[in-house]
Write a protein that holds these residues in place. Structure first.
Motif, PDB file in Angstrom:
ATOM      1  N   ILE A   1       0.844  -1.192   0.000  1.00  0.00           N
ATOM      2  CA  ILE A   1       0.000   0.000   0.000  1.00  0.00           C
ATOM      3  C   ILE A   1       0.880   1.243   0.000  1.00  0.00           C
ATOM      4  N   GLY A   2       0.374   2.294  -0.617  1.00  0.00           N
ATOM      5  CA  GLY A   2       1.169   3.513  -0.721  1.00  0.00           C
ATOM      6  C   GLY A   2       1.127   4.369   0.519  1.00  0.00           C
ATOM      7  N   ALA A   3       0.010   4.296   1.278  1.00  0.00           N
ATOM      8  CA  ALA A   3      -0.125   5.151   2.450  1.00  0.00           C
ATOM      9  C   ALA A   3      -0.975   4.453   3.500  1.00  0.00           C
ATOM     10  N   LEU A   4      -0.694   4.784   4.749  1.00  0.00           N
ATOM     11  CA  LEU A   4      -1.436   4.258   5.890  1.00  0.00           C
ATOM     12  C   LEU A   4      -2.021   5.427   6.660  1.00  0.00           C
TER      13      LEU A   4
ATOM     14  N   ALA B   1      -1.795  -5.454  14.408  1.00  0.00           N
ATOM     15  CA  ALA B   1      -1.811  -4.068  13.926  1.00  0.00           C
ATOM     16  C   ALA B   1      -0.627  -3.724  13.031  1.00  0.00           C
ATOM     17  N   ARG B   2      -0.079  -4.709  12.354  1.00  0.00           N
ATOM     18  CA  ARG B   2       0.963  -4.444  11.349  1.00  0.00           C
ATOM     19  C   ARG B   2       0.304  -4.475   9.980  1.00  0.00           C
ATOM     20  N   PHE B   3       0.464  -3.402   9.241  1.00  0.00           N
ATOM     21  CA  PHE B   3      -0.253  -3.258   7.972  1.00  0.00           C
ATOM     22  C   PHE B   3       0.680  -3.256   6.760  1.00  0.00           C
ATOM     23  N   ASP B   4       1.956  -3.608   6.966  1.00  0.00           N
ATOM     24  CA  ASP B   4       2.886  -3.548   5.841  1.00  0.00           C
ATOM     25  C   ASP B   4       2.707  -4.717   4.874  1.00  0.00           C
ATOM     26  N   GLN B   5       1.923  -5.746   5.259  1.00  0.00           N
ATOM     27  CA  GLN B   5       1.656  -6.854   4.338  1.00  0.00           C
ATOM     28  C   GLN B   5       0.306  -6.699   3.638  1.00  0.00           C
ATOM     29  N   VAL B   6      -0.464  -5.701   3.994  1.00  0.00           N
ATOM     30  CA  VAL B   6      -1.780  -5.482   3.390  1.00  0.00           C
ATOM     31  C   VAL B   6      -1.623  -5.138   1.903  1.00  0.00           C
ATOM     32  N   ARG B   7      -2.536  -5.632   1.094  1.00  0.00           N
ATOM     33  CA  ARG B   7      -2.485  -5.309  -0.335  1.00  0.00           C
ATOM     34  C   ARG B   7      -3.900  -5.108  -0.884  1.00  0.00           C
ATOM     35  N   VAL B   8      -4.007  -4.335  -1.941  1.00  0.00           N
ATOM     36  CA  VAL B   8      -5.281  -4.152  -2.639  1.00  0.00           C
ATOM     37  C   VAL B   8      -5.646  -5.453  -3.331  1.00  0.00           C
ATOM     38  N   ARG B   9      -6.897  -5.850  -3.200  1.00  0.00           N
ATOM     39  CA  ARG B   9      -7.334  -7.092  -3.861  1.00  0.00           C
ATOM     40  C   ARG B   9      -7.271  -6.948  -5.377  1.00  0.00           C
TER      41      ARG B   9
END
Length: 508
Positions: free
Chosen positions: A222-225, A500-508
């Motif tokens: 993701i580009g931004a959190l 609460a770690r979001f660095d592995q989140v990705r857009v489907r």
């Protein structure tokens, strides 16, 4: 976390003053992420009490921001065992009085190299004077002999201890130990080594950060959190309405409301919240071990779980850490009015009556207190439920009353012992002081073999299970909900590395 303090810290489940739902209306930050590439997560807020200094700020929402910006040398996994992060490894000397830590090749967000000097500065900051607020990890790291620590080279640091400890990596994993740059004093625009680069922060409203393209663990997708502060109802409404992508820490009723809704996924993580009663063992009637044993048999744990906590979780057994490393599986304490009577007669106690000090600071507290009073009455014991202020409850409960309540998040069992049960421990809510217990802890720390340490910890658990001051009556689930735009969302227990770690989140 905690170590982590029992309830005032972000390792407990309680936060401060209310935050309005208006925080959700604030626009996304500028920077590296377009709207479709910006992930928005909502957490329980606490207004001006929020912060972004990893040495002093203690709320769950604080920790979510710090996980984005900073890294620790070690963190703990879901079993509360240490895993390396900015450290590649940590090895003790023969007697456990020195630890040599090999450091990862990483860079700060401003481009500077991460080195051993940053580690030494972080330790000195935590262990030095704190003019306004205490440093969270000061008690956990008190065993560090700061003058004896040294940088072997840029990628190696040697940490000296005042006494042997083969569990020192746990101390380096607790909250408040995230590494900051050498000389850092201003945390209004923090610089870290983490997966996201700080962009903006407004306490009680929102935090924004953008992708760290050079993160040592791999750049986030993701580009931004964006992390926003919101009360419980606002989090539920916002995730349903698509205003946010992730809602943390939902009540059981909210989780049921969202379960099965199109476009919403709900995750319930077990062994995440630990509910307890705490008997102060330094004063009557709980200075008598038979009275404490009686109260352990006065609690119908299954009924408390079913009624006060809506059946969301599992019953506990008066020792901390079910599901974690070093947990001792002991015979279950049962509700037994006859045994209560026998133990009270042996203690020479008649017409037992005491106050239960509590407050509406967490889900189900008051309901559980009143239900326990009914259970005690069936055993011939009178319990008077006294309600305190939700704003000052956990500070008051450290010293006030004879029986209190609390809720803890997960933390390593050795840290639980050190921060809450050793004589003079900073969060000793039961005023527990037992020379045999203290000796066993010191011996366990100085024992190199994990199997031999586990035996010492089991004996400590057996002491507490028999005559301790804590009654851990239930572990609850941690509920979160997410929209459908993203996947690979975090599902771990609070206080662990993956929570609460979001660095592995990705857009489907």
């Amino acid at each position: 976390m905690r170590g982590a303090p029992l309830a005032l810290s972000r390792r407990s489940f309680l936060v401060g003053s209310a935050v309005t739902a208006g925080a959700l209306a604030v626009g996304c930050g500028s920077g590296g992420g377009a709207a479709s590439d910006t992930f928005t997560a909502a957490f329980q807020g606490s207004g001006a009490g929020e912060g972004i200094d990893p040495g002093v700020n203690t709320l769950f929402i604080d920790e979510a921001r710090m996980k984005a910006v900073y890294d620790g040398l070690f963190e703990v996994d879901s079993a509360m065992a240490p895993i390396p992060r900015l450290a590649e490894s940590g090895e003790p000397n023969a007697d456990g009085t020195h630890w040599r830590i090999a450091l990862r090749d990483a860079r700060w967000h401003d481009g500077k190299q991460f080195t051993a000097r940053d580690v030494l500065y972080t330790l000195s900051r935590v262990l030095g004077p704190a003019p306004q607020r205490p440093f969270i990890a000061a008690s956990s790291l008190d065993q560090v002999d700061l003058p004896g620590c040294r940088a072997v080279d840029d990628r190696t640091v040697e940490i000296a201890l005042k006494q042997p400890s083969f569990e020192f990596l746990i101390a380096l994993s607790v909250y408040g130990t995230k590494v900051v740059p050498d000389g850092a004093t201003d945390f209004r625009r923090p610089v870290g080594t983490g997966p996201f680069v700080f962009e903006s922060f407004e306490a009680g409203r929102q935090f924004t950060a953008v992708r760290n393209e050079h993160y040592w663990g791999g750049a986030p997708e993701i580009g931004a959190l964006r992390i926003v502060s919101a009360e419980a109802d606002a989090r539920v409404n916002a995730v349903q309405g698509g205003e946010i992508d992730y809602a943390d820490n939902l009540t059981p009723s909210a989780a049921r409301t969202l379960q099965g809704r199109p476009g919403i996924s709900v995750v319930s993580t077990p062994h995440s919240g630990i509910y307890f009663f705490a008997m102060k063992t330094d004063r009557p009637p709980f200075d008598n071990p038979d009275v404490r044993r009686a109260v352990m048999r006065m609690v119908d744990r299954a009924e408390l779980l079913k009624v006060a906590l809506q059946g969301q979780g599992e019953i506990s057994n008066d020792v901390f850490g079910k599901g974690y490393q070093y947990y001792a599986d002991l015979p279950q304490h049962e509700y037994d009015p006859d045994e209560v009577g026998r133990l009270l007669r042996r203690a020479g106690v008649r017409d037992l009556s005491f106050d239960l000090f509590t407050a509406p600071v967490a889900y189900g507290f008051v309901e559980a207190a009143r239900l326990f009073a009914d259970q005690a009455a069936a055993c011939g014991v009178r319990v008077n439920v006294v309600l305190g202020s939700k704003d000052s409850y956990y500070t008051d409960a450290l010293e006030t009353g004879h029986l209190t309540m609390g809720q803890s998040g997960p933390l390593p069992i050795p840290n639980h012992f050190a921060s809450r049960l050793l004589t003079g421990a900073p969060q000793n809510r039961t005023k527990w002081s037992d020379p045999e217990f203290d000796r066993l802890y010191a011996t366990a720390q100085a024992t190199r073999s994990p199997e031999a340490r586990a035996e010492k910890y089991r004996t400590m658990h057996e002491i507490l299970h028999d005559r301790g001051g804590f009654i851990f009556f239930a572990t609850t689930n941690w509920h979160s909900a997410a929209g459908e735009r993203f996947d690979r969302l975090p599902t771990a227990v609070p206080n662990s590395h993956d929570w609460a770690r979001f660095d592995q989140v990705r857009v489907r």
